[in-house]
Design a protein around this motif. Structure first.
Motif, PDB file in Angstrom:
ATOM      1  N   ASP A  58       0.838  -1.203   0.000  1.00  0.00           N
ATOM      2  CA  ASP A  58       0.000   0.000   0.000  1.00  0.00           C
ATOM      3  C   ASP A  58       0.868   1.246   0.000  1.00  0.00           C
ATOM      4  OD1 ASP A  58      -2.218  -1.540   0.023  1.00  0.00           O
ATOM      5  OD2 ASP A  58      -2.796  -1.118   2.110  1.00  0.00           O
ATOM      6  N   ILE A  59       1.929   1.184   0.793  1.00  0.00           N
ATOM      7  CA  ILE A  59       2.790   2.371   0.952  1.00  0.00           C
ATOM      8  C   ILE A  59       3.298   2.844  -0.408  1.00  0.00           C
ATOM      9  CG2 ILE A  59       5.005   3.178   1.882  1.00  0.00           C
ATOM     10  CD1 ILE A  59       4.564   1.396   4.299  1.00  0.00           C
ATOM     11  N   VAL A  60       3.804   1.921  -1.207  1.00  0.00           N
ATOM     12  CA  VAL A  60       4.402   2.325  -2.487  1.00  0.00           C
ATOM     13  C   VAL A  60       3.330   2.505  -3.572  1.00  0.00           C
ATOM     14  CG1 VAL A  60       5.930   1.583  -4.362  1.00  0.00           C
ATOM     15  CG2 VAL A  60       6.665   1.386  -1.978  1.00  0.00           C
ATOM     16  N   GLU A  86       9.284   6.008   4.614  1.00  0.00           N
ATOM     17  CA  GLU A  86       9.924   5.327   5.740  1.00  0.00           C
ATOM     18  C   GLU A  86      11.413   5.467   5.503  1.00  0.00           C
ATOM     19  OE1 GLU A  86      11.217   1.504   5.787  1.00  0.00           O
ATOM     20  OE2 GLU A  86      12.100   2.367   3.998  1.00  0.00           O
ATOM     21  N   ASN A  87      12.227   5.044   6.468  1.00  0.00           N
ATOM     22  CA  ASN A  87      13.647   5.393   6.367  1.00  0.00           C
ATOM     23  C   ASN A  87      14.606   4.210   6.291  1.00  0.00           C
ATOM     24  OD1 ASN A  87      15.347   7.543   5.995  1.00  0.00           O
ATOM     25  ND2 ASN A  87      15.898   7.709   8.154  1.00  0.00           N
ATOM     26  N   THR A  88      14.077   2.982   6.358  1.00  0.00           N
ATOM     27  CA  THR A  88      14.992   1.836   6.314  1.00  0.00           C
ATOM     28  C   THR A  88      15.656   1.733   4.944  1.00  0.00           C
ATOM     29  OG1 THR A  88      13.531   0.745   7.876  1.00  0.00           O
ATOM     30  CG2 THR A  88      15.174  -0.635   6.800  1.00  0.00           C
ATOM     31  N   ARG A 118       0.576   9.284   1.972  1.00  0.00           N
ATOM     32  CA  ARG A 118      -0.732   9.879   1.658  1.00  0.00           C
ATOM     33  C   ARG A 118      -1.837   8.954   2.114  1.00  0.00           C
ATOM     34  NH1 ARG A 118      -1.192  10.636  -4.039  1.00  0.00           N
ATOM     35  NH2 ARG A 118      -3.404  10.999  -3.869  1.00  0.00           N
ATOM     36  N   GLU A 119      -1.957   8.771   3.421  1.00  0.00           N
ATOM     37  CA  GLU A 119      -3.018   7.940   3.976  1.00  0.00           C
ATOM     38  C   GLU A 119      -4.217   8.821   4.280  1.00  0.00           C
ATOM     39  OE1 GLU A 119      -1.791   4.554   6.528  1.00  0.00           O
ATOM     40  OE2 GLU A 119      -0.177   5.919   7.088  1.00  0.00           O
ATOM     41  N   ARG A 120      -5.339   8.179   4.613  1.00  0.00           N
ATOM     42  CA  ARG A 120      -6.509   8.942   5.044  1.00  0.00           C
ATOM     43  C   ARG A 120      -6.239   9.425   6.467  1.00  0.00           C
ATOM     44  NH1 ARG A 120     -10.966   7.614   7.431  1.00  0.00           N
ATOM     45  NH2 ARG A 120     -10.450   5.400   7.409  1.00  0.00           N
ATOM     46  N   LYS A 123      -7.141  10.275  13.783  1.00  0.00           N
ATOM     47  CA  LYS A 123      -6.384  10.408  15.018  1.00  0.00           C
ATOM     48  C   LYS A 123      -5.192   9.440  15.006  1.00  0.00           C
ATOM     49  CE  LYS A 123      -7.105  10.447  19.996  1.00  0.00           C
ATOM     50  NZ  LYS A 123      -7.049   9.170  20.717  1.00  0.00           N
ATOM     51  N   GLY A 124      -3.996   9.969  15.196  1.00  0.00           N
ATOM     52  CA  GLY A 124      -2.808   9.124  15.225  1.00  0.00           C
ATOM     53  C   GLY A 124      -2.289   8.741  13.851  1.00  0.00           C
ATOM     54  N   ARG A 125      -2.915   9.302  12.804  1.00  0.00           N
ATOM     55  CA  ARG A 125      -2.430   9.001  11.458  1.00  0.00           C
ATOM     56  C   ARG A 125      -2.343  10.294  10.655  1.00  0.00           C
ATOM     57  NH1 ARG A 125      -6.098   5.769   7.706  1.00  0.00           N
ATOM     58  NH2 ARG A 125      -5.607   3.746   8.638  1.00  0.00           N
ATOM     59  N   ALA A 134      15.835   2.932  14.422  1.00  0.00           N
ATOM     60  CA  ALA A 134      17.222   2.475  14.495  1.00  0.00           C
ATOM     61  C   ALA A 134      17.392   1.217  13.653  1.00  0.00           C
ATOM     62  CB  ALA A 134      17.620   2.205  15.943  1.00  0.00           C
ATOM     63  N   GLU A 135      18.576   1.030  13.138  1.00  0.00           N
ATOM     64  CA  GLU A 135      18.885  -0.137  12.310  1.00  0.00           C
ATOM     65  C   GLU A 135      20.244  -0.689  12.742  1.00  0.00           C
ATOM     66  OE1 GLU A 135      16.439  -0.750  10.243  1.00  0.00           O
ATOM     67  OE2 GLU A 135      15.503   1.221   9.989  1.00  0.00           O
ATOM     68  N   VAL A 136      20.336  -2.023  12.786  1.00  0.00           N
ATOM     69  CA  VAL A 136      21.627  -2.692  13.005  1.00  0.00           C
ATOM     70  C   VAL A 136      21.870  -3.539  11.778  1.00  0.00           C
ATOM     71  CG1 VAL A 136      22.945  -4.285  14.430  1.00  0.00           C
ATOM     72  CG2 VAL A 136      21.120  -2.930  15.454  1.00  0.00           C
ATOM     73  N   ILE A 311      18.424  -5.676  11.193  1.00  0.00           N
ATOM     74  CA  ILE A 311      17.136  -5.602  11.891  1.00  0.00           C
ATOM     75  C   ILE A 311      16.984  -4.188  12.435  1.00  0.00           C
ATOM     76  CG2 ILE A 311      18.204  -6.561  14.006  1.00  0.00           C
ATOM     77  CD1 ILE A 311      15.301  -7.719  14.586  1.00  0.00           C
ATOM     78  N   GLY A 312      15.738  -3.718  12.486  1.00  0.00           N
ATOM     79  CA  GLY A 312      15.516  -2.370  12.994  1.00  0.00           C
ATOM     80  C   GLY A 312      14.060  -2.138  13.319  1.00  0.00           C
ATOM     81  N   PHE A 313      13.776  -0.915  13.674  1.00  0.00           N
ATOM     82  CA  PHE A 313      12.403  -0.547  14.055  1.00  0.00           C
ATOM     83  C   PHE A 313      12.204   0.936  13.809  1.00  0.00           C
ATOM     84  CE2 PHE A 313      15.067   0.361  17.685  1.00  0.00           C
ATOM     85  CZ  PHE A 313      14.666   1.645  18.031  1.00  0.00           C
TER      86      PHE A 313
HETATM   87  P1  HAM Z   1       5.933   1.008   9.865  1.00  0.00           P
HETATM   88  O1  HAM Z   1       5.243  -0.018  10.686  1.00  0.00           O
HETATM   89  O2  HAM Z   1       5.404   1.285   8.524  1.00  0.00           O
HETATM   90  O3  HAM Z   1       7.456   0.557   9.791  1.00  0.00           O
HETATM   91  O4  HAM Z   1       5.974   2.357  10.690  1.00  0.00           O
HETATM   92  C1  HAM Z   1       6.478   2.380  12.010  1.00  0.00           C
HETATM   93  C2  HAM Z   1       5.599   3.215  12.907  1.00  0.00           C
HETATM   94  O5  HAM Z   1       5.404   4.509  12.341  1.00  0.00           O
HETATM   95  C3  HAM Z   1       4.183   2.681  13.071  1.00  0.00           C
HETATM   96  O6  HAM Z   1       4.130   1.688  14.067  1.00  0.00           O
HETATM   97  C4  HAM Z   1       3.431   3.934  13.506  1.00  0.00           C
HETATM   98  O7  HAM Z   1       3.599   4.156  14.895  1.00  0.00           O
HETATM   99  C5  HAM Z   1       4.158   5.022  12.747  1.00  0.00           C
HETATM  100  N1  HAM Z   1       3.362   5.435  11.569  1.00  0.00           N
HETATM  101  C6  HAM Z   1       3.273   4.828  10.368  1.00  0.00           C
HETATM  102  N2  HAM Z   1       2.452   5.504   9.546  1.00  0.00           N
HETATM  103  C7  HAM Z   1       2.005   6.583  10.249  1.00  0.00           C
HETATM  104  C8  HAM Z   1       1.122   7.684   9.963  1.00  0.00           C
HETATM  105  N3  HAM Z   1       0.567   7.846   8.773  1.00  0.00           N
HETATM  106  N4  HAM Z   1       0.898   8.596  10.950  1.00  0.00           N
HETATM  107  C9  HAM Z   1       1.477   8.464  12.170  1.00  0.00           C
HETATM  108  N5  HAM Z   1       2.317   7.466  12.480  1.00  0.00           N
HETATM  109  C10 HAM Z   1       2.585   6.528  11.550  1.00  0.00           C
HETATM  110  C11 HAM Z   1       8.434   1.252   9.145  1.00  0.00           C
HETATM  111  O8  HAM Z   1       8.314   2.377   8.732  1.00  0.00           O
HETATM  112  C12 HAM Z   1       9.747   0.505   9.072  1.00  0.00           C
HETATM  113  N6  HAM Z   1      10.724   1.332   8.318  1.00  0.00           N
HETATM  114  C13 HAM Z   1      10.267   0.177  10.449  1.00  0.00           C
HETATM  115  C14 HAM Z   1      11.543  -0.587  10.405  1.00  0.00           C
HETATM  116  C15 HAM Z   1      12.778  -0.108  10.615  1.00  0.00           C
HETATM  117  N7  HAM Z   1      11.662  -1.869  10.119  1.00  0.00           N
HETATM  118  C16 HAM Z   1      12.949  -2.194  10.148  1.00  0.00           C
HETATM  119  N8  HAM Z   1      13.629  -1.130  10.425  1.00  0.00           N
END
Ligand code: HAM
Length: 427
Positions: A58-60, A86-88, A118-120, A123-125, A134-136, A311-313
């Motif tokens: 969906d993202i892309v 996203e930043n990975t 470009r999501e809808r 609250k929280g989005r 972070a990434e390792v 691995i990262g988050f």
């Molecule tokens: P993601 O699950 O797409 O992962 O996004 C991580 C977090 O970003 C979500 O759990 C949520 O808290 C926040 N987030 C995502 N979309 C939105 C939005 N539209 N509005 C507010 N907060 C949002 C990643 O992005 C991966 N790059 C994570 C990762 C890093 N995996 C490995 N390394």
């Protein structure tokens, strides 16, 4: 009137104090674990995300801000660019571009910054939101494939959430397998879906064709009984993936980090292999994932780089703040300045400015008034900001080099010599 674009917002004080506090806590925790900051551009070639995150996500496919960047000179080429969703992918691109693998070391990198989808909005989005991630990653010889890395990342997150004062978080954990076992699982899933997909929601019917794993993520109540009967990825993991996942859990248990297994957790990005996880929080309502992440052992190669498992988050900072605001925000409020300097009458601004400079150099936080204000207005201005001490700079004070300091709470007023001011105000 021109307003901020839908899905974007201004962050204002005092909220920004809380944001800064959260970022400071994260930087402190990252330092404890020997992570260092990386800053990559907020836009990249669209291809990076198509190949990294996955064309069918969906993202892309739906959510990127993409534009054609026309050449402005013969030396430039026109290209498709996108704001980073996203930043990975960007971090792995930088890893490859700067040949960080050749150091032979593990790269432990963190970032804080805006992402765009470009999501809808709800609250929280948001369409511009902030991630702390972070990434390792590194060559396998540096230990990048080890389950110890997964466990360390998860334990660091538990520490970080606890330190920030986020109570009641839940960690959900899954293994999504690898290139060896995933095709067998996908085939089984496709087979099973072929019989039932007509009874499912429109999104699932589409996903069943394009990205069957995503069906597991469907939140529609009427689809749940069908999904519950689909094959489970945990039954398809090969021996190595099974062992890897067991060891991650083993270390977490040894560290006392609580978790729940959820073999429907598949995440919305295609690069994941093996460990995938999310932390949720009760204060967040429907968008309850405060952070997500996982392992991406093939991403570097998919982007034309060397083997560099990782691995990262990424924490959704907007949601992190929401979760905090629900419980512990008070303690993070910035303190008011220690003193309000009130210049009294014409010509006193210069004296007040010099005094403010001296006190600030001595580490005292100062709010500076104006000689045009009457004393009553200065007191009121100080009081509104929660400042308890007002330092009066009038002709008498300047002549004697001793200044009246009024405590607005007790009403007490004393005269303090210039040389003694910083010490008295600090106390
Ligand atoms: P993601 O699950 O797409 O992962 O996004 C991580 C977090 O970003 C979500 O759990 C949520 O808290 C926040 N987030 C995502 N979309 C939105 C939005 N539209 N509005 C507010 N907060 C949002 C990643 O992005 C991966 N790059 C994570 C990762 C890093 N995996 C490995 N390394």
């Amino acid at each position: 009137m021109i307003k901020a674009v839908r899905g974007t917002r201004d962050l204002l004080p005092p909220d920004t104090d809380l944001w800064n506090r959260v970022e400071t806590i994260c930087r402190e925790v990252f330092a404890l674990y020997n992570f260092h900051e990386i800053r990559t551009p907020i836009f990249e070639e669209t291809q990076l995300f198509a190949r990294g995150v996955g064309e069918d996500t969906d993202i892309v496919s739906k959510e990127m801000f993409t534009w054609d960047d026309r050449a402005r000179a013969q030396s430039e080429k026109s290209q498709s660019l996108s704001l980073r969703p996203e930043n990975t992918a960007g971090v792995v691109r930088a890893y490859i571009e700067h040949k960080l693998g050749e150091t032979g070391k593990l790269q432990k990198l963190y970032y804080i910054g805006p992402q765009f989808r470009r999501e809808r909005p709800q609250k929280g989005r948001y369409r511009q939101f902030y991630q702390i991630g972070a990434e390792v990653l590194g060559p396998p010889s540096a230990g990048s494939e080890s389950p110890a890395r997964d466990a360390e990342i998860l334990e660091m997150l538990a520490t970080l959430l606890d330190r920030a004062g986020i109570n009641g978080w839940m960690l959900y954990l899954n293994s999504v397998g690898c290139t060896n076992d995933r095709p067998r699982y996908l085939a089984a899933l496709r087979d099973a879906l072929a019989d039932v997909k007509d009874k499912m929601c429109e999104d699932c019917q589409r996903r069943a064709e394009t990205n069957p794993l995503r069906v597991l993520d469907c939140k529609k109540p009427q689809d749940q009984p069908i999904i519950a009967k689909l094959p489970r990825i945990s039954d398809y993991l090969d021996e190595d993936c099974r062992k890897h996942f067991a060891e991650v859990q083993n270390i977490l248990t040894a560290c006392g980090v609580p978790f729940s297994l959820n073999d429907r957790l598949v995440r919305g990005l295609d690069y994941y292999t093996r460990t995938a996880f999310e932390f949720t929080h009760g204060n967040l309502g429907a968008q309850n994932a405060i952070l997500g992440g996982g392992r991406y052992d093939g991403l570097s190669e998919a982007l034309g780089g060397p083997k560099a498992p990782g691995i990262g988050f990424a924490i959704g900072e907007d949601r992190f703040i929401m979760a905090l605001a629900g419980e512990n925000a008070e303690q993070y409020k910035a303190k008011p300045p220690q003193v309000y300097i009130a210049p009294m009458g014409s010509g006193m601004n210069a004296h007040a400015a010099r005094l403010a400079r001296e006190l600030r150099n001595a580490g005292i936080t100062v709010e500076l008034g104006d000689e045009a204000f009457r004393l009553k207005k200065s007191f009121e201005t100080a009081e509104k900001q929660g400042i308890t001490h007002v330092l009066i700079v009038g002709e008498n004070e300047v002549r004697t080099d001793s200044f009246a300091v009024k405590n607005l709470q007790s009403g007490e007023q004393i005269s303090v010599a210039r040389t003694d001011l910083a010490r008295r105000l600090a106390a």
